[in-house]
Scaffold this active site. Sequence first.
Site, PDB file in Angstrom:
ATOM      1  N   ASP A   7      71.196 -18.612  42.376  1.00 30.84           N
ATOM      2  CA  ASP A   7      69.774 -18.442  42.096  1.00 30.84           C
ATOM      3  C   ASP A   7      68.975 -18.859  43.332  1.00 30.84           C
ATOM      4  O   ASP A   7      69.227 -19.924  43.908  1.00 30.84           O
ATOM      5  CB  ASP A   7      69.371 -19.296  40.894  1.00 30.84           C
ATOM      6  CG  ASP A   7      67.969 -18.985  40.403  1.00 30.84           C
ATOM      7  OD1 ASP A   7      67.482 -17.888  40.693  1.00 30.84           O
ATOM      8  OD2 ASP A   7      67.371 -19.848  39.748  1.00 30.84           O
ATOM      9  N   ASN A  52      57.082 -14.373  46.599  1.00 28.89           N
ATOM     10  CA  ASN A  52      56.522 -13.233  45.874  1.00 28.89           C
ATOM     11  C   ASN A  52      55.054 -13.472  45.530  1.00 28.89           C
ATOM     12  O   ASN A  52      54.204 -12.598  45.715  1.00 28.89           O
ATOM     13  CB  ASN A  52      57.321 -13.010  44.586  1.00 28.89           C
ATOM     14  CG  ASN A  52      57.922 -11.621  44.509  1.00 28.89           C
ATOM     15  OD1 ASN A  52      57.828 -10.839  45.443  1.00 28.89           O
ATOM     16  ND2 ASN A  52      58.534 -11.309  43.394  1.00 28.89           N
ATOM     17  N   HIS A  91      54.987  -8.444  46.563  1.00 30.84           N
ATOM     18  CA  HIS A  91      56.326  -7.927  46.269  1.00 30.84           C
ATOM     19  C   HIS A  91      57.035  -7.367  47.498  1.00 30.84           C
ATOM     20  O   HIS A  91      58.261  -7.419  47.585  1.00 30.84           O
ATOM     21  CB  HIS A  91      56.244  -6.860  45.180  1.00 30.84           C
ATOM     22  CG  HIS A  91      55.852  -7.401  43.842  1.00 30.84           C
ATOM     23  ND1 HIS A  91      56.649  -8.267  43.135  1.00 30.84           N
ATOM     24  CD2 HIS A  91      54.731  -7.219  43.086  1.00 30.84           C
ATOM     25  CE1 HIS A  91      56.050  -8.590  41.996  1.00 30.84           C
ATOM     26  NE2 HIS A  91      54.885  -7.973  41.944  1.00 30.84           N
ATOM     27  N   ASP A 147      60.772  -8.327  48.499  1.00 27.11           N
ATOM     28  CA  ASP A 147      61.843  -7.360  48.741  1.00 27.11           C
ATOM     29  C   ASP A 147      62.482  -7.583  50.107  1.00 27.11           C
ATOM     30  O   ASP A 147      63.716  -7.535  50.250  1.00 27.11           O
ATOM     31  CB  ASP A 147      61.295  -5.936  48.658  1.00 27.11           C
ATOM     32  CG  ASP A 147      60.931  -5.519  47.235  1.00 27.11           C
ATOM     33  OD1 ASP A 147      61.293  -6.255  46.298  1.00 27.11           O
ATOM     34  OD2 ASP A 147      60.284  -4.466  47.081  1.00 27.11           O
ATOM     35  N   ASP A 188      65.935 -12.578  41.247  1.00 27.49           N
ATOM     36  CA  ASP A 188      66.422 -13.451  42.322  1.00 27.49           C
ATOM     37  C   ASP A 188      67.749 -14.089  41.955  1.00 27.49           C
ATOM     38  O   ASP A 188      68.103 -15.155  42.450  1.00 27.49           O
ATOM     39  CB  ASP A 188      65.384 -14.540  42.630  1.00 27.49           C
ATOM     40  CG  ASP A 188      65.083 -15.416  41.423  1.00 27.49           C
ATOM     41  OD1 ASP A 188      65.549 -15.090  40.302  1.00 27.49           O
ATOM     42  OD2 ASP A 188      64.401 -16.444  41.589  1.00 27.49           O
TER      43      ASP A 188
END
Length: 292
Positions: free
Chosen positions: A182, A190, A195, A199, A225
């Site tokens: 994680d 983010n 976004h 990415d 994630d």
Amino acid sequence: MTEFEQQASQKRLRASERRYRATFEHSAVGMAHLSTSGQLLRVNQRLESILGYTSTTLSQSVIRELIEPEDLESFLLQHQALIEQRKDFFTQQCRFIHASGNSVHAEISVSAVEATPEQDGYTLLALIDNTLNHTMSQRMAHEANHDSLTGLLNRGAFKRKLTTLCDDARATRALHCLAYIDLDQFKVVNDTCGHSAGDALLIQLVDVIAAGLRKQDRLARLGGDEFGLLMSNITLDDAEALLEEMRQSVTNFRFMWEDKLFTISTSIGLVSIDSNHNDPHQLLSAADAACS
């Protein structure tokens, strides 16, 4: 037979030959006449187009030079059976070698044409180019099993590979490992930068993580994630050492977006896949719970 009947018969024969020639030359499928030794005796324009060779080049070729090695043996065995009259025709999925070096995925049908007083026997090959369909099918299969952003396995494909490793551990008592990874600061990136930044971070981190893995390890994106890692034929201790190196690599990584610099850390849960622990659902839950 009278002279008139002979002339009429010859006229019908010539007309039949013209019709065949027109059908052969202008067919929508690639066609060729092959000698018993596999020499290309005659080819049509469509076959030239499919394979990318000129008629001159093809007329100087034998069929074994045009078929991918993996498909050649099957073709030659069946072609020989035609020549020996053990079968009348055969069909085969076959890969041919394009003039560019690429593969042409084709469906072929080959039939025997008996000899006549005027002409030796030969085999007639008809070829349908399925390369586009094959490429689209491969792309669809890839998209069905891979994450569109990172190119990693997706959750469904990961679960299937996990099930395979569980079956192997149960049957052979081999040792494998499952890790749940994680990314702790992904939401911060983010929310702060949007976004697009998130990415970009994922794509860069995949490279960092993958750089420390073995060739046989399988990394997957399970969610936003969250990542899963399957490590085959490895002890828990060795897997822990590998993951600690990977964790340190991620910690040392710096993500820059515009004028902002971010550090990233990971939470990792690791479980062993063995003869006593081989239920996929329980292993995923345990690895998730073990994240720290």
